[in-house]
Design a protein around this motif. Sequence first.
Motif, PDB file in Angstrom:
ATOM      1  N   PHE A 165       0.843  -1.189   0.000  1.00  0.00           N
ATOM      2  CA  PHE A 165       0.000   0.000   0.000  1.00  0.00           C
ATOM      3  C   PHE A 165       0.887   1.251   0.000  1.00  0.00           C
ATOM      4  CE2 PHE A 165       0.435  -1.518   4.360  1.00  0.00           C
ATOM      5  CZ  PHE A 165       0.829  -0.393   5.060  1.00  0.00           C
ATOM      6  N   THR A 166       0.374   2.318  -0.508  1.00  0.00           N
ATOM      7  CA  THR A 166       1.160   3.547  -0.642  1.00  0.00           C
ATOM      8  C   THR A 166       0.524   4.678   0.151  1.00  0.00           C
ATOM      9  OG1 THR A 166      -0.033   4.204  -2.652  1.00  0.00           O
ATOM     10  CG2 THR A 166       1.984   2.905  -2.930  1.00  0.00           C
ATOM     11  N   LEU A 167       1.357   5.628   0.548  1.00  0.00           N
ATOM     12  CA  LEU A 167       0.902   6.818   1.271  1.00  0.00           C
ATOM     13  C   LEU A 167       1.109   8.044   0.405  1.00  0.00           C
ATOM     14  CD1 LEU A 167       1.756   4.645   3.514  1.00  0.00           C
ATOM     15  CD2 LEU A 167       1.662   6.578   5.067  1.00  0.00           C
ATOM     16  N   SER A 168       0.242   9.023   0.584  1.00  0.00           N
ATOM     17  CA  SER A 168       0.263  10.199  -0.279  1.00  0.00           C
ATOM     18  C   SER A 168       1.419  11.133   0.024  1.00  0.00           C
ATOM     19  CB  SER A 168      -1.063  10.966  -0.161  1.00  0.00           C
ATOM     20  OG  SER A 168      -1.308  11.331   1.191  1.00  0.00           O
ATOM     21  N   GLU A 169       1.993  11.055   1.241  1.00  0.00           N
ATOM     22  CA  GLU A 169       3.071  11.960   1.620  1.00  0.00           C
ATOM     23  C   GLU A 169       4.294  11.169   2.057  1.00  0.00           C
ATOM     24  OE1 GLU A 169       1.874  14.858   4.496  1.00  0.00           O
ATOM     25  OE2 GLU A 169      -0.091  15.169   3.588  1.00  0.00           O
ATOM     26  N   LYS A 170       5.451  11.793   1.897  1.00  0.00           N
ATOM     27  CA  LYS A 170       6.708  11.248   2.407  1.00  0.00           C
ATOM     28  C   LYS A 170       7.400  12.312   3.249  1.00  0.00           C
ATOM     29  CE  LYS A 170       7.531   7.952  -1.359  1.00  0.00           C
ATOM     30  NZ  LYS A 170       8.465   7.499  -2.429  1.00  0.00           N
ATOM     31  N   ASN A 171       8.307  11.860   4.114  1.00  0.00           N
ATOM     32  CA  ASN A 171       9.021  12.759   5.012  1.00  0.00           C
ATOM     33  C   ASN A 171       8.037  13.608   5.819  1.00  0.00           C
ATOM     34  OD1 ASN A 171      11.345  13.877   6.189  1.00  0.00           O
ATOM     35  ND2 ASN A 171      11.345  15.588   4.743  1.00  0.00           N
ATOM     36  N   PHE A 172       7.086  12.940   6.443  1.00  0.00           N
ATOM     37  CA  PHE A 172       5.988  13.632   7.106  1.00  0.00           C
ATOM     38  C   PHE A 172       5.985  13.381   8.615  1.00  0.00           C
ATOM     39  CE2 PHE A 172       4.276   9.401   6.526  1.00  0.00           C
ATOM     40  CZ  PHE A 172       3.522   9.193   7.676  1.00  0.00           C
ATOM     41  N   ASP A 187       0.915  -4.007  10.027  1.00  0.00           N
ATOM     42  CA  ASP A 187       1.508  -3.711   8.717  1.00  0.00           C
ATOM     43  C   ASP A 187       1.735  -2.218   8.524  1.00  0.00           C
ATOM     44  OD1 ASP A 187      -1.234  -3.315   8.671  1.00  0.00           O
ATOM     45  OD2 ASP A 187      -1.548  -4.226   6.714  1.00  0.00           O
ATOM     46  N   ILE A 188       0.956  -1.373   9.224  1.00  0.00           N
ATOM     47  CA  ILE A 188       1.165   0.068   9.095  1.00  0.00           C
ATOM     48  C   ILE A 188       2.549   0.453   9.623  1.00  0.00           C
ATOM     49  CG2 ILE A 188       0.189   0.764  11.333  1.00  0.00           C
ATOM     50  CD1 ILE A 188      -0.639   2.503   8.046  1.00  0.00           C
ATOM     51  N   PHE A 189       3.041  -0.286  10.629  1.00  0.00           N
ATOM     52  CA  PHE A 189       4.374  -0.040  11.177  1.00  0.00           C
ATOM     53  C   PHE A 189       5.442  -0.776  10.371  1.00  0.00           C
ATOM     54  CE2 PHE A 189       1.286   0.097  14.712  1.00  0.00           C
ATOM     55  CZ  PHE A 189       1.319   1.470  14.930  1.00  0.00           C
ATOM     56  N   ASN A 190       5.110  -1.976   9.893  1.00  0.00           N
ATOM     57  CA  ASN A 190       6.048  -2.697   9.026  1.00  0.00           C
ATOM     58  C   ASN A 190       6.316  -1.940   7.732  1.00  0.00           C
ATOM     59  OD1 ASN A 190       6.404  -4.813  10.819  1.00  0.00           O
ATOM     60  ND2 ASN A 190       4.816  -6.088   9.901  1.00  0.00           N
ATOM     61  N   LYS A 191       5.430  -1.030   7.397  1.00  0.00           N
ATOM     62  CA  LYS A 191       5.640  -0.165   6.239  1.00  0.00           C
ATOM     63  C   LYS A 191       6.766   0.835   6.492  1.00  0.00           C
ATOM     64  CE  LYS A 191       4.294   1.521   2.190  1.00  0.00           C
ATOM     65  NZ  LYS A 191       4.381   0.748   0.936  1.00  0.00           N
ATOM     66  N   GLY A 192       7.139   1.004   7.762  1.00  0.00           N
ATOM     67  CA  GLY A 192       8.193   1.952   8.113  1.00  0.00           C
ATOM     68  C   GLY A 192       7.692   3.206   8.784  1.00  0.00           C
ATOM     69  N   ILE A 193       6.418   3.214   9.159  1.00  0.00           N
ATOM     70  CA  ILE A 193       5.841   4.378   9.827  1.00  0.00           C
ATOM     71  C   ILE A 193       5.948   4.182  11.339  1.00  0.00           C
ATOM     72  CG2 ILE A 193       3.750   5.744  10.159  1.00  0.00           C
ATOM     73  CD1 ILE A 193       2.852   4.746   7.395  1.00  0.00           C
ATOM     74  N   GLY A 194       6.642   5.098  11.998  1.00  0.00           N
ATOM     75  CA  GLY A 194       6.744   5.059  13.445  1.00  0.00           C
ATOM     76  C   GLY A 194       5.568   5.776  14.084  1.00  0.00           C
ATOM     77  N   ALA A 195       5.366   5.522  15.387  1.00  0.00           N
ATOM     78  CA  ALA A 195       4.222   6.135  16.062  1.00  0.00           C
ATOM     79  C   ALA A 195       4.500   6.336  17.540  1.00  0.00           C
ATOM     80  CB  ALA A 195       2.978   5.270  15.894  1.00  0.00           C
ATOM     81  N   MET A 212      -8.330   7.689   4.366  1.00  0.00           N
ATOM     82  CA  MET A 212      -7.589   8.786   4.962  1.00  0.00           C
ATOM     83  C   MET A 212      -7.356   8.493   6.441  1.00  0.00           C
ATOM     84  SD  MET A 212      -6.850  11.171   2.734  1.00  0.00           S
ATOM     85  CE  MET A 212      -6.458  12.538   3.823  1.00  0.00           C
ATOM     86  N   LEU A 213      -6.096   8.502   6.847  1.00  0.00           N
ATOM     87  CA  LEU A 213      -5.712   8.385   8.243  1.00  0.00           C
ATOM     88  C   LEU A 213      -4.921   9.640   8.571  1.00  0.00           C
ATOM     89  CD1 LEU A 213      -5.441   6.803  10.900  1.00  0.00           C
ATOM     90  CD2 LEU A 213      -3.398   5.720   9.959  1.00  0.00           C
ATOM     91  N   GLY A 214      -5.520  10.530   9.344  1.00  0.00           N
ATOM     92  CA  GLY A 214      -4.908  11.844   9.515  1.00  0.00           C
ATOM     93  C   GLY A 214      -4.875  12.551   8.178  1.00  0.00           C
ATOM     94  N   HIS A 215      -3.694  13.046   7.804  1.00  0.00           N
ATOM     95  CA  HIS A 215      -3.556  13.724   6.508  1.00  0.00           C
ATOM     96  C   HIS A 215      -3.081  12.771   5.421  1.00  0.00           C
ATOM     97  CE1 HIS A 215      -3.267  17.231   9.326  1.00  0.00           C
ATOM     98  NE2 HIS A 215      -4.071  17.741   8.415  1.00  0.00           N
ATOM     99  N   GLN A 216      -2.905  11.504   5.765  1.00  0.00           N
ATOM    100  CA  GLN A 216      -2.385  10.547   4.802  1.00  0.00           C
ATOM    101  C   GLN A 216      -3.503   9.868   4.022  1.00  0.00           C
ATOM    102  OE1 GLN A 216       0.659   9.707   3.793  1.00  0.00           O
ATOM    103  NE2 GLN A 216       1.594  11.248   5.103  1.00  0.00           N
ATOM    104  N   ASN A 217      -3.376   9.879   2.704  1.00  0.00           N
ATOM    105  CA  ASN A 217      -4.257   9.100   1.837  1.00  0.00           C
ATOM    106  C   ASN A 217      -3.562   7.766   1.579  1.00  0.00           C
ATOM    107  OD1 ASN A 217      -5.942   8.041  -0.076  1.00  0.00           O
ATOM    108  ND2 ASN A 217      -6.003   9.872  -1.363  1.00  0.00           N
ATOM    109  N   ILE A 218      -4.134   6.683   2.090  1.00  0.00           N
ATOM    110  CA  ILE A 218      -3.525   5.361   1.958  1.00  0.00           C
ATOM    111  C   ILE A 218      -4.239   4.611   0.850  1.00  0.00           C
ATOM    112  CG2 ILE A 218      -3.002   3.194   3.140  1.00  0.00           C
ATOM    113  CD1 ILE A 218      -2.991   4.735   5.767  1.00  0.00           C
ATOM    114  N   ASN A 219      -3.475   4.196  -0.134  1.00  0.00           N
ATOM    115  CA  ASN A 219      -4.022   3.535  -1.312  1.00  0.00           C
ATOM    116  C   ASN A 219      -3.572   2.075  -1.337  1.00  0.00           C
ATOM    117  OD1 ASN A 219      -5.251   3.194  -3.874  1.00  0.00           O
ATOM    118  ND2 ASN A 219      -3.268   3.531  -4.879  1.00  0.00           N
ATOM    119  N   GLY A 220      -4.530   1.161  -1.486  1.00  0.00           N
ATOM    120  CA  GLY A 220      -4.193  -0.252  -1.639  1.00  0.00           C
ATOM    121  C   GLY A 220      -4.079  -1.012  -0.327  1.00  0.00           C
TER     122      GLY A 220
END
Length: 389
Positions: free
Chosen positions: A28-35, A138-146, A108-116
């Motif tokens: 799956f892809t996110l609409s923003e990077k370095n966010f 999987d949202i964290f396995n994608k490389g997104i920290g929280a 949409m999760l926050g400002h992120q548009n998640i596709n797929g």
Amino acid sequence: MKRIFFYIAGFCCMFNAHAQMHQYNTNFTLSEKNFVDTVAIEYENDQIYVPVIIQGKKYRFNLDTGSSQGLLYTDTQIPNLQELGNVISHDANGVTDTIKVVQLPNLMLGHQNINGYVASIVKKPIGKVNYDGIIGFDIFNKGIGAKIDPKNKIMILSDRKHYFDHEAGQTLKYNLKWFVPYIMVSPFMRHTDEVLFDTGAKQLYQMNRESFMEHRYKSKQVNAQVEGEATGNFTVATNSTEKQDKVYFLNLNRLKWNEFAFKNVRTITTQGASRIGSQLFNYGSIVINPKKKRITFQPYNNSDSVNVSNKQFGVAFIEKENQPYIGLIWHKSEAYKNGMRQGDIVLKIDNEPINSYQEFIDYPFTTGKKYKFVLQDPRGFKKEVFVTH
């Protein structure tokens, strides 16, 4: 429910997907990077919920780190799902089943548009479900920290490599097994236990029975922390109810997360994996740093310990032939002393007929109130038992 004498068997889900027609992935892809983004969250009944927008409508998703990917239920109202095939799933009791996998519309999760984003379709647990789906690890396995901070009702998300590196607190490394995080905690002095970090489970800590047996044979101080034992079952997983087995009631002097001690923790053994659950959030916030595979606990009291002193489970009610059935009872509980026994079926509560397990789950119990149960024992005899909730 927490800190009470009743325990209605919990719905536990842990998926590792051995593929038939679909494989686990984080494509799956996110609409923003370095966010960096801040998302409002809810912490209700020991669970974390996040708002998700799909095609202009707001949905409520449970954040479940014990699930490898997203989950929806068979009666989902989310539109325009794209079928991807099937997987063989393994639930918390190790029972397998073949389930459908779908791709969600853009969300949409926050400002992120998640596709797929991908989710499995599973049967709905018995009882009221106050959310529309699950977001898995999987949202964290994608490389997104929280940073998950229920006290301030926010979750901070970032894909920046070093954003969470300097967060203070008690840090543990995690290993991925079946795409979900396992950490090492210490339930007894000089003993460690590998546990699933599972925010989908409510209890602070539950211990795998086989792991417990290995510990108790090595040390007398482990046996000293056993309050009692019983034979029964209490965990309802995605595909199954666990089989009857001996359950040990434990009163741990302390449960250590790195150098932080949860003192006087009452728990029981389970046939599933040992796990740390979301009652952890009653005592602190959590930082998940997937870049370094670290989970950091940040205690609210800024101390090195907290006194939990929770009540021991007394009774576990499970579903049997669509009836509320006592699957496990502790001989030191008020319910046992007043006459409840394993195998009893609930017929009435305060003269109100209970015609199904669903009706029992939905019954509006009030903590501290005394209730009259009309029960039927395995021989068919009826009895009245009074128990304080």
